[in-house]
Design a protein around this motif. Structure first.
Motif, PDB file in Angstrom:
ATOM      1  N   THR A  73      51.978  65.673 -37.026  1.00 24.97           N
ATOM      2  CA  THR A  73      53.247  64.587 -37.405  1.00 24.97           C
ATOM      3  C   THR A  73      54.038  64.978 -37.691  1.00 24.97           C
ATOM      4  O   THR A  73      55.076  63.595 -37.646  1.00 24.97           O
TER       5      THR A  73
ATOM      6  N   SER B  47      57.799  54.032 -41.006  1.00 26.92           N
ATOM      7  CA  SER B  47      57.529  54.303 -38.913  1.00 26.92           C
ATOM      8  C   SER B  47      57.984  54.301 -38.127  1.00 26.92           C
ATOM      9  O   SER B  47      58.037  54.560 -37.303  1.00 26.92           O
TER      10      SER B  47
ATOM     11  N   ARG C 264      60.112  57.291 -37.406  1.00 26.96           N
ATOM     12  CA  ARG C 264      59.096  58.599 -37.383  1.00 26.96           C
ATOM     13  C   ARG C 264      59.338  57.817 -35.407  1.00 26.96           C
ATOM     14  O   ARG C 264      59.340  58.898 -34.458  1.00 26.96           O
ATOM     15  N   SER C 265      59.581  56.455 -35.838  1.00 29.34           N
ATOM     16  CA  SER C 265      59.455  56.511 -33.666  1.00 29.34           C
ATOM     17  C   SER C 265      60.662  56.726 -33.511  1.00 29.34           C
ATOM     18  O   SER C 265      60.925  57.109 -32.114  1.00 29.34           O
TER      19      SER C 265
END
Length: 379
Positions: free
Chosen positions: A279, A346, A349-350
């Motif tokens: 992750t 998110s 993270r992308s």
């Protein structure tokens, strides 16, 4: 006759080859593949049994010849520290370490040139991270390199700057980075490997030992805070360092049993799966020379959190989330906060994933090998 570049490949057969052994193999293979017209690559290795010689030759396809010295590794190291090279210092010699036949010579008249590699400054800055023998060898051979090496290769500008504060090599230092190993690729049995390794669906991945210089103590401590992310932590590396174990450190931090687990040292195929499915990858090291695990994580598009060690900042090139070390106080908390930031956002993270994949393409063994060939041509 072809022009020959002779590589000192002994680190490939060291008792613990480590990252430098991998570097040696990858660089030598790349030098063979990128050899200019009418040039070839040969190797030097310490005295070994025939089966080990055959193994080195198999791992280095295209090597013109492998020269075996009459001395075993320990004796060869001692001899070269004294300048006793027994004819192995002729022509163009390139060493991916400081183990090299360094003697007084004149490039113009002797047609000799010797280039060595210094990967970090730990022998001076963090000697407790190394064995006393390694520290002594590094310092001794660095002194010989100052006198006799025609060039010194380092992996980052950060190491070049740190080294300049310790030894004055003048304008002989060249920055040539490493790259991800050619075998680090996902295989068709990735799903089976993930199951065999008992990988959780989500996990925090890190690399190293419990040597304080690696920063794992700070990472585990930070994750013990009540508001810290509660994902499992997988460690690529050993379960213990001296009297410390991952279990005891995790217990002291208040983490439940089994929350932190060592994966040991992995094959390339297993490592690829672990990196690909993580992750977030955290590299909390306090001092590095290059930080190959960071580049490996970036190459799989895994979001990366890393310390503000100058070498890691240089290598990541803005593709990771940087955490200020600032000494011991506050560093564990800052690491946990950065991890939480990545896990909770998110979009972040992308962005880190895309940036990481792009940054990793800046490093290739072909490019590094071509720069080594150019370095020797310039000499």
């Amino acid at each position: 006759m072809p022009t020959t570049l002779t590589m000192v490949v002994d680190q490939m057969v060291a008792p613990v080859p480590g990252g430098i052994g991998r570097y040696t193999e990858e660089m030598t293979k790349a030098l063979i593949l990128t050899a200019p017209r009418n040039c070839q690559v040969e190797g030097i290795v310490s005295s070994l049994p025939p089966e080990k010689i055959a193994d080195v030759e198999t791992r280095l396809p295209g090597l013109a010849e492998l020269h075996k010295t009459t001395l075993a590794r320990r004796e060869l190291s001692a001899a070269w520290q004294l300048g006793l090279v027994a004819g192995y210092g002729d022509g163009m010699v390139h060493s991916p370490t400081l183990l090299a036949p360094l003697v007084r010579h004149n490039r113009a008249y002797d047609r000799k040139q010797t280039v060595v590699t210094i990967h970090d400054t730990l022998a001076w800055t963090h000697p407790k991270s190394l064995t006393p023998t390694s520290v002594s060898f590094t310092k001794s051979m660095a002194k010989r390199a100052k006198k006799h090496a025609d060039a010194i290769v380092v992996p980052t500008h950060a190491v070049a700057e740190q080294l300049a504060e310790i030894i004055d090599f003048g304008d002989r230092v060249r920055v040539i980075p490493g790259a991800v190993g050619s075998g680090l690729q996902l295989t068709s049995d990735a799903e089976w490997r993930a199951g065999n390794l008992e990988l959780p669906d989500e996990y925090i991945l890190t690399f190293g030992t419990l040597d304080p210089r690696r920063g794992l103590l700070s990472l585990i401590s930070g994750l013990g805070a009540t508001d810290a992310p509660d994902l499992p932590v997988l460690v690529i590396g050993p379960d213990s360092w001296g009297d410390l174990t991952l279990a005891s450190v995790a217990d002291e931090a208040g983490l439940p049993e089994g929350r932190v687990r060592s994966l040991g040292f992995l094959s390339d195929a297993d490592l690829a799966v672990v990196l690909d499915r993580a992750t977030v990858f955290v590299y909390p090291s306090i001092r590095e020379g290059f930080g190959l695990p960071l580049v490996e994580a970036l190459s799989f598009g895994t979001p990366v959190v890393h310390s503000d060690d100058p070498a890691l900042v240089e290598v990541a090139g803005g593709a990771g989330l940087v955490v200020e070390r600032g000494g011991k106080k506050g560093y564990p908390e800052r690491l946990a906060e950065a991890i939480a930031q990545v896990l909770d956002d998110s979009d972040l993270r992308s962005r880190l994933s895309v940036a990481g994949s792009d940054r990793a393409r800046a490093f290739s063994w072909r490019d590094s090998a071509e720069r080594v060939w150019q370095l020797h041509a310039d000499l």
